[in-house]
Write a protein that holds these residues in place. Sequence first.
Motif, PDB file in Angstrom:
ATOM      1  N   GLN A 206      45.134  54.720  57.349  1.00 35.68           N
ATOM      2  CA  GLN A 206      45.389  53.559  56.490  1.00 35.68           C
ATOM      3  C   GLN A 206      44.073  52.871  56.124  1.00 35.68           C
ATOM      4  N   LEU A 207      43.185  52.781  57.090  1.00 35.93           N
ATOM      5  CA  LEU A 207      41.872  52.170  56.852  1.00 35.93           C
ATOM      6  C   LEU A 207      41.106  52.922  55.766  1.00 35.93           C
ATOM      7  N   LEU A 208      41.126  54.243  55.846  1.00 34.39           N
ATOM      8  CA  LEU A 208      40.446  55.064  54.830  1.00 34.39           C
ATOM      9  C   LEU A 208      41.077  54.858  53.459  1.00 34.39           C
ATOM     10  N   GLY A 209      42.417  54.830  53.429  1.00 33.70           N
ATOM     11  CA  GLY A 209      43.095  54.611  52.151  1.00 33.70           C
ATOM     12  C   GLY A 209      42.752  53.267  51.542  1.00 33.70           C
ATOM     13  N   LEU A 210      42.724  52.222  52.371  1.00 32.51           N
ATOM     14  CA  LEU A 210      42.369  50.885  51.885  1.00 32.51           C
ATOM     15  C   LEU A 210      40.922  50.842  51.395  1.00 32.51           C
ATOM     16  N   PHE A 211      40.043  51.538  52.118  1.00 33.37           N
ATOM     17  CA  PHE A 211      38.627  51.534  51.733  1.00 33.37           C
ATOM     18  C   PHE A 211      38.419  52.186  50.367  1.00 33.37           C
ATOM     19  N   TYR A 212      38.994  53.366  50.178  1.00 28.86           N
ATOM     20  CA  TYR A 212      38.739  54.114  48.943  1.00 28.86           C
ATOM     21  C   TYR A 212      39.519  53.586  47.745  1.00 28.86           C
ATOM     22  N   THR A 213      40.502  52.729  47.982  1.00 30.68           N
ATOM     23  CA  THR A 213      41.206  52.094  46.872  1.00 30.68           C
ATOM     24  C   THR A 213      40.660  50.698  46.588  1.00 30.68           C
ATOM     25  N   GLY A 214      39.693  50.260  47.409  1.00 23.70           N
ATOM     26  CA  GLY A 214      39.101  48.943  47.195  1.00 23.70           C
ATOM     27  C   GLY A 214      39.938  47.796  47.725  1.00 23.70           C
ATOM     28  N   LEU A 215      40.993  48.098  48.479  1.00 23.00           N
ATOM     29  CA  LEU A 215      41.890  47.050  48.979  1.00 23.00           C
ATOM     30  C   LEU A 215      41.493  46.523  50.356  1.00 23.00           C
ATOM     31  N   LEU A 216      40.546  47.187  51.008  1.00 20.65           N
ATOM     32  CA  LEU A 216      40.198  46.842  52.386  1.00 20.65           C
ATOM     33  C   LEU A 216      39.818  45.366  52.570  1.00 20.65           C
ATOM     34  N   PRO A 217      39.025  44.763  51.667  1.00 20.53           N
ATOM     35  CA  PRO A 217      38.640  43.362  51.885  1.00 20.53           C
ATOM     36  C   PRO A 217      39.817  42.391  51.919  1.00 20.53           C
ATOM     37  N   PHE A 218      40.930  42.784  51.349  1.00 22.64           N
ATOM     38  CA  PHE A 218      42.066  41.869  51.247  1.00 22.64           C
ATOM     39  C   PHE A 218      43.039  41.982  52.421  1.00 22.64           C
ATOM     40  N   VAL A 219      42.746  42.888  53.362  1.00 23.20           N
ATOM     41  CA  VAL A 219      43.685  43.151  54.462  1.00 23.20           C
ATOM     42  C   VAL A 219      43.059  42.741  55.797  1.00 23.20           C
ATOM     43  N   PRO A 220      43.669  41.813  56.526  1.00 19.36           N
ATOM     44  CA  PRO A 220      43.151  41.439  57.849  1.00 19.36           C
ATOM     45  C   PRO A 220      43.385  42.567  58.861  1.00 19.36           C
ATOM     46  N   LEU A 221      42.467  42.727  59.791  1.00 18.29           N
ATOM     47  CA  LEU A 221      42.541  43.802  60.777  1.00 18.29           C
ATOM     48  C   LEU A 221      42.577  43.204  62.180  1.00 18.29           C
TER      49      LEU A 221
END
Length: 256
Positions: A206-221
């Motif tokens: 999921q982390l990889l998917g969020l990173f490559y779609t540019g969504l990672l900054p918007f998701v708290p971990l």
Amino acid sequence: MCAAVYVLSTVTGYVLTSALLMKCPNLLHRRKREPFLSKHISHRGGAGENLENTMAAFKHAVDLGTDMLELDCHLTKDEQVVVSHDASLLRASGINAHISDMTYAELPPYLCKLGVTFQRECFCEGGEDKRIPLLKDVFEAFPHTPVNIDIKVNDDRLIKKVSEMVVNYDRENLTVWGNVSNKIVNKCYTENPRIPVLFSLFRVLQLLGLFYTGLLPFVPLKEQFLEIPMPSIITKIKGPDRLTRSQRLIAWLADT
């Protein structure tokens, strides 16, 4: 034409915003405190140099200056938290039984010689210490050494007991726990959110998917540590000559 301009401006704005937040995540998220930094981690206590998950292995690793001990936990019949990778005793002790079906006093010692499971045709011979240790033995012997705990089975009692032990030994800032299973990681976090957790396999993907779609900054971990075996380790286990061309390609792509 207007539609194309609208789409282009929207995409451009999204890409720029995502890039900015990727570079400056603190604009959205509070920086997490890193309780410790580990570059040298001794897997199963350094299974390539001593019998895995024994006190002798842990002592050797600490004497060499390791930054973290990695170990695995199970629960015995009398609810003692023991350090062992396998639920079954067959591979490590030659006894066809499970740890959960025996009391701690009944557990047999390790065999004199064990195969290193992540290295093809590699074996390790032990010395006098062949005892399966308790988790509390490790905590007491190495009070200042960070420990990575792999909760091997989905057992609420095991998770609760490990959490209680971490708290009792004042090690919440020196421990990270979890498992490849997302269900176990979520249970660990629910039991004690003050102990840092690992990314499960699902969350890594999921982390990889969020990173490559540019969504990672918007998701708290909630996780704080990544523990990702490089897929090319399969070549150490099976040997490159036993892999098909497609398997080698997949391993290379996954590593990259």
